[in-house]
Design an enzyme around this catalytic site. Structure first.
Site, PDB file in Angstrom:
ATOM      1  N   TYR A 184       0.806  -1.211   0.000  1.00 10.84           N
ATOM      2  CA  TYR A 184       0.000   0.000   0.000  1.00 10.84           C
ATOM      3  C   TYR A 184       0.846   1.271   0.000  1.00 10.84           C
ATOM      4  CZ  TYR A 184      -4.584  -2.217   0.674  1.00 10.84           C
ATOM      5  OH  TYR A 184      -5.757  -2.909   0.505  1.00 10.84           O
TER       6      TYR A 184
ATOM      7  N   CYS B 296      -4.565  -3.445   9.375  1.00  5.22           N
ATOM      8  CA  CYS B 296      -3.497  -2.790   8.617  1.00  5.22           C
ATOM      9  C   CYS B 296      -3.428  -1.344   9.080  1.00  5.22           C
ATOM     10  CB  CYS B 296      -3.809  -2.871   7.122  1.00  5.22           C
ATOM     11  SG  CYS B 296      -2.708  -1.908   6.065  1.00  5.22           S
TER      12      CYS B 296
ATOM     13  N   CYS C  35       2.853  -1.869  12.329  1.00  4.85           N
ATOM     14  CA  CYS C  35       2.465  -2.555  11.091  1.00  4.85           C
ATOM     15  C   CYS C  35       2.235  -4.007  11.477  1.00  4.85           C
ATOM     16  CB  CYS C  35       3.555  -2.447  10.025  1.00  4.85           C
ATOM     17  SG  CYS C  35       3.249  -3.464   8.550  1.00  4.85           S
TER      18      CYS C  35
END
Length: 277
Positions: free
Chosen positions: A57, A89, A204
Protein backbone atom coordinates in the site's frame (compact mmCIF):
# COMPACT_ATOMS: atom_id res chain seq x y z
CA UNK A 1 -2.11 -0.08 -10.41
CA UNK A 2 -3.26 -3.67 -10.26
CA UNK A 3 -6.93 -4.27 -9.54
CA UNK A 4 -8.81 -7.37 -8.53
CA UNK A 5 -10.56 -8.95 -11.52
CA UNK A 6 -14.26 -8.17 -11.80
CA UNK A 7 -16.52 -10.92 -10.53
CA UNK A 8 -13.68 -12.54 -8.62
CA UNK A 9 -15.50 -13.04 -5.32
CA UNK A 10 -17.10 -16.34 -4.38
CA UNK A 11 -20.87 -16.43 -4.54
CA UNK A 12 -22.71 -16.01 -1.27
CA UNK A 13 -24.02 -19.37 -0.01
CA UNK A 14 -27.74 -20.04 -0.40
CA UNK A 15 -27.97 -21.28 3.20
CA UNK A 16 -26.99 -18.39 5.41
CA UNK A 17 -24.03 -19.29 7.62
CA UNK A 18 -23.07 -17.68 10.86
CA UNK A 19 -22.18 -14.08 10.07
CA UNK A 20 -18.37 -14.01 10.08
CA UNK A 21 -15.81 -11.60 11.41
CA UNK A 22 -13.97 -10.14 8.43
CA UNK A 23 -10.24 -9.52 8.90
CA UNK A 24 -8.67 -7.40 6.15
CA UNK A 25 -5.06 -6.56 5.34
CA UNK A 26 -2.96 -5.71 2.32
CA UNK A 27 -1.09 -9.00 2.73
CA UNK A 28 -0.49 -11.62 5.39
CA UNK A 29 0.33 -9.30 8.30
CA UNK A 30 -3.26 -9.37 9.51
CA UNK A 31 -2.78 -13.02 10.45
CA UNK A 32 -1.15 -11.72 13.64
CA UNK A 33 -4.50 -10.12 14.53
CA UNK A 34 -6.48 -13.18 13.45
CA UNK A 35 -4.31 -15.36 15.68
CA UNK A 36 -5.12 -13.28 18.77
CA UNK A 37 -8.79 -12.93 17.83
CA UNK A 38 -9.16 -16.70 17.76
CA UNK A 39 -7.71 -16.94 21.24
CA UNK A 40 -10.21 -14.39 22.55
CA UNK A 41 -13.16 -15.67 20.47
CA UNK A 42 -12.58 -19.37 19.69
CA UNK A 43 -16.25 -19.95 18.87
CA UNK A 44 -16.47 -17.34 16.10
CA UNK A 45 -16.16 -17.75 12.35
CA UNK A 46 -13.60 -15.68 10.41
CA UNK A 47 -12.99 -14.65 6.82
CA UNK A 48 -9.46 -13.42 6.12
CA UNK A 49 -9.06 -11.15 3.10
CA UNK A 50 -5.70 -10.07 1.71
CA UNK A 51 -5.56 -7.35 -0.93
CA UNK A 52 -2.38 -8.80 -2.36
CA UNK A 53 -3.25 -7.36 -5.78
CA UNK A 54 -2.68 -3.94 -4.23
CA UNK A 55 0.33 -4.80 -2.04
CA UNK A 56 2.31 -2.85 -0.95
CA UNK A 57 0.00 0.00 0.00
CA UNK A 58 2.94 2.35 0.47
CA UNK A 59 3.28 2.64 -3.31
CA UNK A 60 -0.23 4.06 -3.79
CA UNK A 61 -1.42 7.64 -4.12
CA UNK A 62 -3.69 8.22 -1.13
CA UNK A 63 -6.95 9.10 -2.90
CA UNK A 64 -6.60 6.17 -5.29
CA UNK A 65 -5.99 3.80 -2.39
CA UNK A 66 -9.02 5.17 -0.53
CA UNK A 67 -11.25 4.55 -3.53
CA UNK A 68 -9.87 1.05 -3.99
CA UNK A 69 -10.46 -0.03 -0.38
CA UNK A 70 -13.95 1.49 -0.20
CA UNK A 71 -14.95 -0.24 -3.45
CA UNK A 72 -13.48 -3.56 -2.32
CA UNK A 73 -15.46 -3.42 0.91
CA UNK A 74 -18.66 -3.02 -1.06
CA UNK A 75 -17.88 -6.43 -2.60
CA UNK A 76 -16.81 -7.97 0.70
CA UNK A 77 -19.93 -6.85 2.56
CA UNK A 78 -22.25 -8.02 -0.23
CA UNK A 79 -20.60 -11.45 -0.36
CA UNK A 80 -19.91 -12.20 3.29
CA UNK A 81 -22.38 -10.07 5.31
CA UNK A 82 -19.85 -9.67 8.16
CA UNK A 83 -20.97 -9.11 11.72
CA UNK A 84 -17.92 -6.91 12.18
CA UNK A 85 -14.97 -5.88 9.99
CA UNK A 86 -11.41 -5.45 11.22
CA UNK A 87 -8.91 -3.37 9.28
CA UNK A 88 -5.79 -5.27 10.36
CA UNK A 89 -3.50 -2.79 8.62
CA UNK A 90 -2.15 0.42 10.12
CA UNK A 91 -1.69 2.11 6.75
CA UNK A 92 -5.29 1.45 5.68
CA UNK A 93 -6.72 2.29 9.11
CA UNK A 94 -5.03 5.66 9.39
CA UNK A 95 -6.11 6.50 5.83
CA UNK A 96 -9.62 5.20 5.29
CA UNK A 97 -11.22 3.91 8.52
CA UNK A 98 -13.57 6.87 8.97
CA UNK A 99 -14.51 6.79 5.28
CA UNK A 100 -15.47 3.12 5.59
CA UNK A 101 -17.64 3.84 8.62
CA UNK A 102 -19.46 6.55 6.68
CA UNK A 103 -19.82 4.42 3.54
CA UNK A 104 -21.10 1.31 5.37
CA UNK A 105 -22.78 2.48 8.59
CA UNK A 106 -24.48 -0.88 9.23
CA UNK A 107 -21.12 -2.63 9.73
CA UNK A 108 -19.01 -1.99 12.85
CA UNK A 109 -15.39 -1.35 11.87
CA UNK A 110 -12.37 -1.86 14.13
CA UNK A 111 -9.13 -0.23 13.07
CA UNK A 112 -5.49 -0.86 13.78
CA UNK A 113 -3.63 2.24 14.86
CA UNK A 114 -0.17 2.66 16.40
CA UNK A 115 -0.22 1.61 20.08
CA UNK A 116 1.12 4.97 21.24
CA UNK A 117 -1.15 5.33 24.26
CA UNK A 118 -0.15 2.01 25.92
CA UNK A 119 3.49 2.70 25.06
CA UNK A 120 3.34 6.06 26.85
CA UNK A 121 1.74 4.38 29.86
CA UNK A 122 4.39 1.63 30.06
CA UNK A 123 7.65 3.43 29.31
CA UNK A 124 10.08 3.97 32.16
CA UNK A 125 12.64 6.03 30.27
CA UNK A 126 10.18 8.22 28.39
CA UNK A 127 11.90 7.28 25.12
CA UNK A 128 9.52 5.53 22.74
CA UNK A 129 9.94 4.71 19.06
CA UNK A 130 7.21 3.90 16.56
CA UNK A 131 8.31 1.54 13.78
CA UNK A 132 5.86 1.92 10.90
CA UNK A 133 5.48 2.16 7.16
CA UNK A 134 6.33 5.56 5.66
CA UNK A 135 2.63 6.09 4.96
CA UNK A 136 1.66 5.64 8.62
CA UNK A 137 4.51 7.87 9.77
CA UNK A 138 3.48 10.81 7.59
CA UNK A 139 -0.22 10.77 8.49
CA UNK A 140 -1.58 13.52 10.71
CA UNK A 141 -3.57 10.83 12.55
CA UNK A 142 -0.35 9.35 13.94
CA UNK A 143 0.93 12.72 15.11
CA UNK A 144 -2.43 13.46 16.71
CA UNK A 145 -2.11 10.24 18.74
CA UNK A 146 1.28 11.39 20.00
CA UNK A 147 -0.05 14.82 20.92
CA UNK A 148 -3.07 13.33 22.71
CA UNK A 149 -1.45 10.46 24.60
CA UNK A 150 2.34 10.84 24.64
CA UNK A 151 3.08 14.55 24.85
CA UNK A 152 5.32 13.97 27.88
CA UNK A 153 7.40 11.34 26.08
CA UNK A 154 10.06 11.66 23.44
CA UNK A 155 8.50 9.73 20.55
CA UNK A 156 10.54 9.00 17.45
CA UNK A 157 8.67 8.01 14.29
CA UNK A 158 10.68 5.61 12.13
CA UNK A 159 9.45 4.94 8.61
CA UNK A 160 10.66 1.50 7.52
CA UNK A 161 10.56 1.26 3.75
CA UNK A 162 10.37 -2.38 2.69
CA UNK A 163 10.23 -4.05 6.10
CA UNK A 164 6.70 -5.37 5.49
CA UNK A 165 7.92 -7.06 2.31
CA UNK A 166 10.82 -8.59 4.26
CA UNK A 167 8.31 -9.91 6.80
CA UNK A 168 6.29 -11.49 3.99
CA UNK A 169 9.45 -13.12 2.64
CA UNK A 170 10.34 -14.40 6.11
CA UNK A 171 6.96 -16.00 6.71
CA UNK A 172 7.22 -17.69 3.30
CA UNK A 173 10.51 -19.21 4.40
CA UNK A 174 12.56 -17.13 1.98
CA UNK A 175 16.00 -15.75 2.83
CA UNK A 176 16.62 -12.05 3.37
CA UNK A 177 19.52 -9.78 4.26
CA UNK A 178 19.52 -9.11 8.01
CA UNK A 179 21.69 -6.06 7.39
CA UNK A 180 18.69 -4.48 5.66
CA UNK A 181 16.55 -5.15 8.71
CA UNK A 182 19.20 -3.68 11.01
CA UNK A 183 19.39 -0.55 8.88
CA UNK A 184 15.61 -0.15 9.16
CA UNK A 185 15.40 -0.53 12.94
CA UNK A 186 18.62 1.24 13.97
CA UNK A 187 16.97 4.70 14.18
CA UNK A 188 14.55 3.32 16.80
CA UNK A 189 17.31 3.11 19.40
CA UNK A 190 18.06 6.39 21.16
CA UNK A 191 20.34 7.17 24.09
CA UNK A 192 19.68 10.51 25.77
CA UNK A 193 20.71 11.90 29.16
CA UNK A 194 21.68 8.47 30.41
CA UNK A 195 18.40 6.90 29.30
CA UNK A 196 17.59 4.55 26.46
CA UNK A 197 14.61 3.71 24.31
CA UNK A 198 12.69 1.02 26.18
CA UNK A 199 9.63 0.52 23.96
CA UNK A 200 9.31 0.13 20.20
CA UNK A 201 5.75 0.16 18.91
CA UNK A 202 5.24 -2.27 16.03
CA UNK A 203 2.91 -0.10 13.95
CA UNK A 204 2.47 -2.55 11.09
CA UNK A 205 0.77 -5.92 11.52
CA UNK A 206 3.47 -7.58 9.40
CA UNK A 207 6.24 -6.74 11.84
CA UNK A 208 5.37 -9.21 14.66
CA UNK A 209 6.32 -12.02 12.27
CA UNK A 210 9.88 -10.64 12.50
CA UNK A 211 9.93 -10.08 16.25
CA UNK A 212 12.44 -12.84 17.01
CA UNK A 213 14.78 -11.39 14.38
CA UNK A 214 14.24 -7.89 15.77
CA UNK A 215 15.06 -9.02 19.31
CA UNK A 216 18.25 -10.66 18.15
CA UNK A 217 19.43 -7.66 16.13
CA UNK A 218 18.48 -4.99 18.68
CA UNK A 219 21.46 -3.24 20.34
CA UNK A 220 19.72 -3.62 23.72
CA UNK A 221 16.50 -5.25 24.99
CA UNK A 222 13.27 -3.32 24.47
CA UNK A 223 9.57 -4.09 24.70
CA UNK A 224 8.33 -4.69 21.15
CA UNK A 225 4.71 -3.62 21.51
CA UNK A 226 2.26 -5.60 19.36
CA UNK A 227 -1.33 -4.27 19.50
CA UNK A 228 -2.96 -7.48 18.22
CA UNK A 229 -4.27 -8.63 21.62
CA UNK A 230 -5.85 -5.24 22.34
CA UNK A 231 -7.48 -5.24 18.89
CA UNK A 232 -8.93 -8.70 19.55
CA UNK A 233 -10.40 -7.56 22.87
CA UNK A 234 -11.93 -4.53 21.16
CA UNK A 235 -13.51 -6.79 18.54
CA UNK A 236 -15.06 -8.97 21.21
CA UNK A 237 -16.44 -5.97 23.09
CA UNK A 238 -18.45 -4.91 20.02
CA UNK A 239 -20.06 -8.31 19.47
CA UNK A 240 -23.19 -9.51 21.27
CA UNK A 241 -22.64 -12.16 23.90
CA UNK A 242 -23.69 -15.69 22.99
CA UNK A 243 -25.92 -18.02 24.93
CA UNK A 244 -25.82 -21.80 25.05
CA UNK A 245 -29.02 -21.85 22.98
CA UNK A 246 -27.42 -20.13 19.99
CA UNK A 247 -27.13 -22.42 16.97
CA UNK A 248 -25.22 -21.75 13.77
CA UNK A 249 -24.49 -23.54 10.52
CA UNK A 250 -20.95 -24.84 10.90
CA UNK A 251 -18.66 -23.48 8.19
CA UNK A 252 -14.92 -23.29 7.74
CA UNK A 253 -12.91 -20.14 8.19
CA UNK A 254 -12.04 -18.77 4.76
CA UNK A 255 -9.18 -16.94 3.08
CA UNK A 256 -9.55 -14.80 -0.02
CA UNK A 257 -6.79 -13.06 -1.98
CA UNK A 258 -7.75 -10.29 -4.40
CA UNK A 259 -5.14 -11.42 -6.94
CA UNK A 260 -6.72 -14.89 -6.98
CA UNK A 261 -3.14 -16.13 -7.39
CA UNK A 262 -1.69 -16.96 -3.97
CA UNK A 263 1.41 -19.06 -4.46
CA UNK A 264 2.07 -22.48 -2.96
CA UNK A 265 3.86 -21.12 0.11
CA UNK A 266 0.96 -18.79 0.91
CA UNK A 267 -1.59 -21.55 0.42
CA UNK A 268 0.34 -23.74 2.84
CA UNK A 269 0.53 -20.86 5.31
CA UNK A 270 -3.22 -20.28 5.12
CA UNK A 271 -3.87 -23.98 5.63
CA UNK A 272 -1.58 -23.86 8.65
CA UNK A 273 -3.84 -21.16 10.05
CA UNK A 274 -6.88 -23.34 9.40
CA UNK A 275 -8.14 -21.20 6.53
CA UNK A 276 -9.78 -22.67 3.44
CA UNK A 277 -9.78 -21.03 -0.01
Amino acid sequence: MKKAPAGSFPAKPTIAPERPILVFDSGIGGLTVLREARVVMPDRRFVYIADDAGFPYGNWEEEALKRRIIELFGEFIANYDPEIAVIACNTASTLVLEDLRRAYPSVPFVGTVPAIKPAAERTSSGLVSVLATPGTVKRAYTRDLIQSFASRCHVRLVGADGLAAIAEAHIRGESFDEALVMAQIAPCFIEKDGKRTDIVVLACTHYPFLVNVLRRLAPWPVDWLDPAEAIARRMKSLLPARSDDDEFHSQDDLAFFTSRKPDYAIRRLMQGFGLRF
